[in-house]
Design a protein around this motif. Structure first.
Motif, PDB file in Angstrom:
ATOM      1  N   LYS A   1      -3.741  -5.517   6.919  1.00 49.11           N
ATOM      2  CA  LYS A   1      -4.281  -5.309   5.572  1.00 49.11           C
ATOM      3  C   LYS A   1      -4.227  -6.573   4.727  1.00 49.11           C
ATOM      4  O   LYS A   1      -4.786  -6.595   3.624  1.00 49.11           O
ATOM      5  CB  LYS A   1      -3.486  -4.206   4.855  1.00 49.11           C
ATOM      6  CG  LYS A   1      -3.467  -2.863   5.554  1.00 49.11           C
ATOM      7  CD  LYS A   1      -2.578  -1.883   4.811  1.00 49.11           C
ATOM      8  CE  LYS A   1      -2.476  -0.556   5.546  1.00 49.11           C
ATOM      9  NZ  LYS A   1      -1.599   0.411   4.824  1.00 49.11           N
TER      10      LYS A   1
ATOM     11  N   ASP B   1       0.830  -1.200   0.000  1.00 52.84           N
ATOM     12  CA  ASP B   1       0.000   0.000   0.000  1.00 52.84           C
ATOM     13  C   ASP B   1       0.870   1.257   0.000  1.00 52.84           C
ATOM     14  O   ASP B   1       0.577   2.236   0.701  1.00 52.84           O
ATOM     15  CB  ASP B   1      -0.939  -0.013   1.209  1.00 52.84           C
ATOM     16  CG  ASP B   1      -2.145   0.894   1.017  1.00 52.84           C
ATOM     17  OD1 ASP B   1      -2.461   1.241  -0.133  1.00 52.84           O
ATOM     18  OD2 ASP B   1      -2.782   1.249   2.035  1.00 52.84           O
TER      19      ASP B   1
ATOM     20  N   PRO C   1      -9.471  -8.143   4.983  1.00 51.77           N
ATOM     21  CA  PRO C   1      -8.193  -7.621   4.501  1.00 51.77           C
ATOM     22  C   PRO C   1      -8.354  -6.991   3.122  1.00 51.77           C
ATOM     23  O   PRO C   1      -9.303  -7.292   2.393  1.00 51.77           O
ATOM     24  CB  PRO C   1      -7.321  -8.879   4.427  1.00 51.77           C
ATOM     25  CG  PRO C   1      -8.294  -9.979   4.115  1.00 51.77           C
ATOM     26  CD  PRO C   1      -9.529  -9.621   4.903  1.00 51.77           C
ATOM     27  N   ARG C   2      -7.432  -6.153   2.760  1.00 52.29           N
ATOM     28  CA  ARG C   2      -7.437  -5.546   1.424  1.00 52.29           C
ATOM     29  C   ARG C   2      -6.696  -6.420   0.421  1.00 52.29           C
ATOM     30  O   ARG C   2      -6.839  -6.233  -0.782  1.00 52.29           O
ATOM     31  CB  ARG C   2      -6.810  -4.153   1.483  1.00 52.29           C
ATOM     32  CG  ARG C   2      -7.666  -3.164   2.281  1.00 52.29           C
ATOM     33  CD  ARG C   2      -7.002  -1.807   2.345  1.00 52.29           C
ATOM     34  NE  ARG C   2      -6.704  -1.314   1.006  1.00 52.29           N
ATOM     35  CZ  ARG C   2      -5.823  -0.352   0.751  1.00 52.29           C
ATOM     36  NH1 ARG C   2      -5.160   0.212   1.758  1.00 52.29           N
ATOM     37  NH2 ARG C   2      -5.598   0.058  -0.476  1.00 52.29           N
TER      38      ARG C   2
END
Length: 245
Positions: free
Chosen positions: A79, A61, A156-157
């Motif tokens: 994440k 990210d 989570p991303r």
């Protein structure tokens, strides 16, 4: 969302990664292919800070994670969800307790919220109503599905899949492949799938990276992979060893 730049890693005299650069855009699925021992799982361990590169950088990210203290690494790991080869369930806990565990670790204490999120995650992997079962009562495919539900319950991303179809029969493997693609579409997660299963690659990938001798030998779409005429790449796709009688 995820990027590695000139990643190198050796274990003793064995050079595993020799300058691996990859970029995975948000919401995309990258499949990483390669023979056993080529460093696929080593890459995943770098992405969650379990291993530190000898050189090169890892970005999650937009943030470099090399050298981060454990507290900051915890924020990065929040994440990312990871599905391990064995599903890595707690055998002494029920399905419901396995899924609740990461939520409790996040500090969530509202049991109604936990119950709702557990039920939602199980529904997403077609295991609605299986909360009370123990891991010993589950088939191999069901264990993988529960492991996947536990991976996504924390929202989570990015999701990392380490050999998601290993040890499963072809029909169960196919159902796992559909789940990977479905979750990408429903949740918009970024996914990295490490595998040597070509069916998984063809079904799940937006882009494919093929590792050979510690480097990215091929990177492109599934269509570009199928059209590639490179002997090393095609031998892997077709499962040809090159040995002769």
């Amino acid at each position: 969302m995820i990027e590695t730049r000139d990643l190198t890693k050796s274990f003793g005299d064995k050079k595993v990664l020799q300058g691996v650069s990859l970029k995975v855009n948000e919401g995309e699925t990258l499949v990483v292919l390669g023979r056993s021992g080529c460093g696929k799982s080593v890459i995943l361990k770098h992405l969650i800070g379990l291993l530190h590169p000898d050189s090169g950088e890892v970005f999650v990210d937009g943030e470099t994670i090399a050298g981060l203290p454990e507290r900051k690494l915890g924020e990065v790991r929040a994440k990312i969800g990871m599905l391990f080869q064995s599903a890595a369930l707690f055998d002494s806990m029920s399905v419901e307790q396995n899924l609740a565990f990461p939520l409790l670790e996040q500090g969530i204490r509202d049991m109604k919220e936990i119950d709702e999120r557990v039920a939602q995650a199980l529904d997403m992997v077609d295991l609605a109503g299986e909360q009370r079962k123990m891991p010993a009562d589950l088939s191999g495919g069901m264990r993988k599905r529960v492991g996947l539900a536990r991976t996504i319950v924390g929202r989570p991303r990015c999701v990392l899949y380490d050999e998601p179809t290993t040890g499963l029969d072809p029909i169960t493997s196919d159902s796992i492949n559909f789940l990977i693609r479905r979750l990408q579409r429903r949740l918009g997660v970024t996914s990295i799938v490490v595998t040597h299963d070509m069916k998984t690659a063809f079904h799940c990938a937006d882009h494919v990276a093929f590792l050979h001798e510690g480097r990215v030998h091929f990177y492109g779409t599934v269509a570009e992979l199928k059209a590639n005429t490179d002997t090393i790449t095609q031998d892997f796709i077709e499962g040809r060893s090159g040995d002769t009688e």
